[in-house]
Design an enzyme around this catalytic site. Structure first.
Site, PDB file in Angstrom:
ATOM      1  CE1 TYR A   1      -3.871  -2.119   5.007  1.00 22.90           C
ATOM      2  CE2 TYR A   1      -3.182   0.019   4.880  1.00 22.90           C
ATOM      3  CZ  TYR A   1      -3.577  -1.125   4.283  1.00 22.90           C
ATOM      4  OH  TYR A   1      -3.853  -1.191   2.744  1.00 22.90           O
TER       5      TYR A   1
ATOM      6  CB  SER B   1      -0.962   0.071   1.021  1.00 21.85           C
ATOM      7  OG  SER B   1      -1.454   1.108   1.422  1.00 21.85           O
TER       8      SER B   1
END
Length: 265
Positions: free
Chosen positions: A163, A149
């Site tokens: 995350y 990401s």
């Protein structure tokens, strides 16, 4: 040289974890467009698997499972091994996110995300090593694509501590795995997506216009952006790209001017 020479996936077999929806499904669609023989998709929800298999056709084969645990990983490997003698492409896409205020962030939100986003890609790839190397050679390497990401490359505005840490870890893990597996003709890379519509990114899915305002090219990503990027890495075109993380984000990381800088007139 033809486009088929560079980008065809004919004769290849792939596994895409979390392939029933979102970014995983976009990658599956890209592989199908490139002529792949078979794509296995794994996910926890059988109804989503069945819907995707029905929509995309007989080349897509669903396997229900939960790879957040070692038992789930072992079960998926056993199922694939029973069906195939080799695996040409593995896409480690399944992931999780968790947001909480810093002072309230729970251990469960740390462990769930780190396990699925970092531990699972490592051990699934490790346990599929026999299948990944079965047909691999310098002329026809196998490919592992980890889905990271942009949040592993920069700080986002939300308090998604585990995350962001997990995606940064996955980017570095990609490099380390690549350094080991290249000698086995298994080439490891990663994709760092930006804003793509999915159940994990509901802002991009449900409020694309709002999300687009912070993106340099002023739109969210779509299946052509993600599918095309994955096909590049999986195909002959990507054979000389190893250990790299391909940022696919409309310019968020590398072409975004800080707000205090004025655009040139």
């Amino acid at each position: 040289m033809t486009l088929e020479d560079m980008f065809s996936l004919k004769g290849r077999v792939a596994l895409v974890t979390g392939g029933s929806r979102g970014i995983g499904k976009m990658i599956v669609e890209g592989f199908l467009a490139a002529g792949i023989d078979r794509v296995y998709i794994s996910a926890r929800k059988i109804n989503e698997i069945e819907e995707t298999c029905t929509e995309l056709g007989d080349k897509v084969i669903g396997i229900q499972g939960d790879i957040s645990t070692m038992a789930g990983i072992d079960a998926l490997v056993e199922e694939i091994s029973a069906r195939e003698s080799r695996l040409d492409i593995l896409v480690n896409n399944a992931g999780a996110a968790w947001g909480n205020d810093y002072l309230d962030f729970p251990e469960a939100g740390w462990d769930k995300v780190m396990d699925l986003n970092v531990k699972s890609p490592f051990f699934l790839t490790q346990k599929l090593h026999k299948l990944l190397t079965a047909g691999a050679s310098q002329a026809h390497p196998s490919k592992v694509i980890n889905i990271a990401s942009v949040d592993g490359l920069r700080i986002n505005p939300w308090e998604t501590y585990s995350y962001q840490a997990s995606k940064a870890a996955l980017i570095h893990l990609t490099r380390r795995m690549a350094a080991r597996l290249v000698k086995d003709h298994v080439y490891v890379t990663a994709i760092a997506p930006g804003a793509f519509p999915s159940s994990m990114n509901k802002v991009a899915r449900d409020h694309a216009d709002t999300s687009s305002k912070g993106i340099p090219n002023k739109r969210v990503g779509d299946k052509y952006d993600m599918g095309g990027s994955a096909v590049y890495l999986a195909s002959r075109a990507g054979d000389y790209t190893i250990g790299e993380t391909l940022t696919v984000d409309g310019g968020i990381v590398n072409a975004h001017l800080p707000s205090h800088f004025a655009e040139p007139s």
